[in-house]
Design an enzyme around this catalytic site. Structure first.
Site, mmCIF file in Angstrom:
data_model
loop_
_atom_site.group_PDB
_atom_site.id
_atom_site.type_symbol
_atom_site.label_atom_id
_atom_site.label_comp_id
_atom_site.label_asym_id
_atom_site.label_seq_id
_atom_site.Cartn_x
_atom_site.Cartn_y
_atom_site.Cartn_z
ATOM 1 N N GLY A 1 62.186 65.543 41.840
ATOM 2 C CA GLY A 1 60.997 64.866 41.346
ATOM 3 C C GLY A 1 59.945 64.960 42.427
ATOM 4 O O GLY A 1 60.213 65.494 43.501
ATOM 5 N N ALA A 2 58.746 64.468 42.180
ATOM 6 C CA ALA A 2 57.674 64.569 43.177
ATOM 7 C C ALA A 2 58.019 63.779 44.432
ATOM 8 O O ALA A 2 57.577 64.106 45.517
ATOM 9 C CB ALA A 2 56.368 64.070 42.592
ATOM 10 N N GLN A 3 58.842 62.729 44.280
ATOM 11 C CA GLN A 3 59.254 61.943 45.449
ATOM 12 C C GLN A 3 60.170 62.742 46.362
ATOM 13 O O GLN A 3 60.294 62.433 47.528
ATOM 14 C CB GLN A 3 60.001 60.673 45.006
ATOM 15 C CG GLN A 3 59.178 59.426 44.890
ATOM 16 C CD GLN A 3 58.454 59.046 46.165
ATOM 17 O OE1 GLN A 3 57.253 59.196 46.260
ATOM 18 N NE2 GLN A 3 59.171 58.558 47.148
ATOM 19 N N GLY A 4 60.867 63.739 45.801
ATOM 20 C CA GLY A 4 61.772 64.497 46.645
ATOM 21 C C GLY A 4 62.842 65.192 45.841
ATOM 22 O O GLY A 4 62.965 64.984 44.641
ATOM 23 N N LYS B 1 68.401 63.053 50.109
ATOM 24 C CA LYS B 1 67.098 63.193 49.460
ATOM 25 C C LYS B 1 66.090 63.657 50.503
ATOM 26 O O LYS B 1 65.969 63.052 51.562
ATOM 27 C CB LYS B 1 66.680 61.841 48.878
ATOM 28 C CG LYS B 1 65.327 61.821 48.176
ATOM 29 C CD LYS B 1 65.178 60.467 47.485
ATOM 30 C CE LYS B 1 63.854 60.265 46.799
ATOM 31 N NZ LYS B 1 63.828 58.987 46.061
ATOM 32 N N ASP C 1 60.229 47.205 37.441
ATOM 33 C CA ASP C 1 60.291 48.543 36.847
ATOM 34 C C ASP C 1 61.727 49.025 36.708
ATOM 35 O O ASP C 1 62.027 50.197 36.912
ATOM 36 C CB ASP C 1 59.459 49.521 37.691
ATOM 37 C CG ASP C 1 59.086 50.785 36.912
ATOM 38 O OD1 ASP C 1 58.980 50.712 35.668
ATOM 39 O OD2 ASP C 1 58.901 51.840 37.542
#
Length: 442
Positions: free
Chosen positions: A37-40, A57, A153
Site C-alpha cells: 500500500g502507499a504506507q509501505g 514493513k 477507524d
C-alpha cells in the site's frame, strides 16, 4: 569510524521483493511479499535470532510529506508504548542508511499473523469463535482507550487473526486532527465502519469504536458489508434506511449545514433488529457455552445506535452475556500504556523536522538493540517477553510484560487526504498461510 561503517554495511543485505528492494539485517531471511500500500510494502521473513516468522514493513521516505511523516511518527511512538496481547507491537525497527543525511527508509518488524478479518468474515463461525473474537477486539480497544487513544477507524483489514483464534488490532486509527465530515471531499477510503458522529463531523467519545465493532459483527453474521456507502453521503443514507431516521434531539446536536442536509433527506422508519438479523443468519445456539442468536442480536441492537449518548460503552459490552463468558481481568484490566506526549495527535512540523523526529525514534531503537535487548525473545515461561524501549524524552515506555505481537496493515494513504485516513488496498495479510478452520478458543 570507517570500521563502524564497514561493520554496518556487513550487517545488511539487499533483496528484490516484487518491484521494491528491501535492505534488511542479515538476521532476516527468506523474504516473501505479502501485501502493499502507499504506507509501505510488507514481507514475511524468518528471524534467525528469535527463530520465528515475522512480518517486515518498509516505509519508503516516511517523511516525504507531512501526512506520511505524522502518521509514521505517531505509529512508532504508540507502538513503542502500547503493550497488550490484542494490539500490534513492534519487535524491531531499523534503517539501513548510515547517517541522517542519507536517511531514507524505515523498516518495522512485527509478528507474522495468519490472516486479516476480511478472510474470517467469509467463514461460517460458531458462537464461541464469534464471541471470542469480539471479546478480544473489545479488550484491545479498552486498552487503547486507557491510553487516551480513540481509534475511530476500526475495520476488518486492520484486524488480524491467527489460526488459534487469537486476534490483534493492527493500527492506531485516525489522529484526532484528522476529523472529517459529511461534506468533505470523498477519497478512496473505506468508511463503511465509521460511526455517525465521524461521518457527520460531530464531537465523539470513546464509544465511537463500539459502532465499528457492531458493523464488523453484523458483517460476520451476514457475510456482507452492512452499510456499503460510496462516500459519506451515500453512507449516511444506508445507515438511516436500515436503522431509521434519528430523533429530533439528535439532529439538534448537528452543526447547521449538516443538519440542513440531514433534515432534508426522506424520513425512514427503519427495521427491527429481528428483521435486520433474523435467526437464520446466526450459527446454531451453543449447548456448550449457552451462547444464543438472541444474545448476539441484543448486542448488535445496543452497538448499532446512531445517537452515541444512547449507545453501549466498551465496559458494558465486555459485561454483555454474549461476551462476558471469556472475561479475564488480566486481559480486560491490563495496566494502561503510559504515553506522556499528550499532544501527539496535534503536533505539526515541517517535513525536515519530522525527518529529525523519526530518525531519533529509529536511532533509539537501534541503540537499544545494540545494548543486547531483544524484543520478543522467548522467556523461560514460554511467553514472548517484550521489554520496554529506552526512556524517551517526550513519553515514557510501557512496563515490560509477557506479550505477543502482530503483523501489519497495508492500507494506502491518500497524501491529499487527512492525516491517517486510509484507503483500501486490502491485500490479505499472509497469502502463503491458509487460515484453515479457526481452532477452538481457549
Amino acid at each position: 569510524f570507517a570500521m563502524n561503517k564497514n561493520k554496518r554495511e556487513r550487517e545488511f543485505y539487499s533483496v528484490d521483493v516484487g518491484d521494491s528492494t528491501f535492505t534488511v539485517l542479515k538476521r532476516y531471511q527468506n523474504l516473501r511479499p505479502i501485501g502493499s500500500g502507499a504506507q509501505g510494502i510488507v514481507c514475511s521473513a524468518f528471524d534467525q535470532i528469535l527463530e520465528r516468522n515475522v512480518a517486515i514493513k518498509k516505509l519508503s521516505r516516511p517523511f516525504q510529506n507531512q501526512t506520511h511523516a505524522k502518521r509514521a511518527f505517531r505509529e512508532l511512538v504508540l507502538m513503542k508504548c502500547v503493550n497488550h496481547k490484542n494490539i500490534i507491537g513492534l519487535l524491531n525497527v531499523f534503517t539501513p542508511q548510515k547517517s541522517f543525511e542519507e536517511f531514507q527508509d524505515v523498516y518495522l518488524v512485527m509478528e507474522l499473523m495468519d490472516a486479516n478479518l476480511c478472510q474470517v468474515i467469509q467463514m461460517e463461525l460458531d458462537h464461541e469463535r464469534l464471541s471470542y473474537l469480539l471479546y478480544q477486539m473489545l479488550c484491545g480497544i479498552k486498552h487503547l482507550h486507557a491510553a487516551g487513544i480513540i481509534h475511530r477507524d476500526l475495520k476488518p483489514s486492520n484486524i488480524v487473526v491467527k489460526s488459534d483464534c487469537t486476534l490483534k488490532i493492527l493500527d492506531f486509527g485516525l489522529a484526532r486532527t484528522a476529523a472529517t465530515g459529511l461534506l468533505m471531499t470523498p477519497y478512496v477510503v473505506t468508511r463503511y465502519y465509521r460511526a455517525p458522529e465521524v461521518i457527520l463531523g460531530m464531537p465523539y467519545q470513546a464509544n465511537v469504536d463500539i459502532w465499528s465493532v457492531g458493523c464488523i459483527l453484523a458483517e460476520m453474521v451476514r457475510h456482507k458489508i452492512l452499510f456499503p456507502g460510496r462516500d459519506y453521503i451515500d453512507q449516511w443514507n444506508k445507515v438511516i434506511e436500515q436503522l431509521g431516521t434519528p430523533s429530533q434531539d439528535f439532529l439538534m446536536k448537528l452543526n447547521q449545514s449538516v443538519r440542513t442536509y440531514v433534515e432534508n433527506r426522506p424520513r425512514y422508519a427503519g427495521y427491527s433488529f429481528e428483521k435486520l438479523f433474523p435467526d437464520v443468519l446466526f450459527p446454531a445456539d451453543s449447548d456448550h457455552s449457552k451462547l444464543k442468536a438472541s444474545q448476539a442480536r441484543d448486542l448488535l441492537s445496543k452497538m448499532l445506535v446512531i445517537d452515541a449518548s444512547k449507545r453501549i460503552s466498551v465496559d458494558e459490552a465486555l459485561q454483555h452475556p454474549y461476551i462476558n463468558v471469556w472475561f479475564d481481568p488480566a486481559e480486560v484490566e491490563a495496566p494502561p500504556p503510559k504515553i506522556l506526549d499528550k499532544q501527539l495527535d496535534e503536533r505539526e512540523h515541517t517535513v525536515e523536522e519530522w525527518k529529525v523526529l523519526i530518525y531519533k525514534e529509529v536511532s533509539e531503537w537501534e541503540e537499544w538493540t545494540k545494548n543486547g535487548v531483544i524484543r520478543g525473545q522467548p522467556s523461560p515461561l514460554g511467553a514472548a517477553v517484550i521489554d520496554s524501549p529506552p526512556q524517551a524524552t517526550s513519553y515514557s515506555s510501557a512496563s515490560s510484560s509477557a506479550n505477543d505481537v502482530s503483523s501489519m496493515s497495508t492500507e494506502t494513504t491518500d497524501p491529499s487526504s487527512d492525516p491517517a485516513v486510509t484507503s483500501e488496498t486490502d491485500s490479505s495479510l499472509d497469502g502463503h498461510t491458509s487460515l484453515g478452520a479457526l481452532a477452538c478458543c481457549r
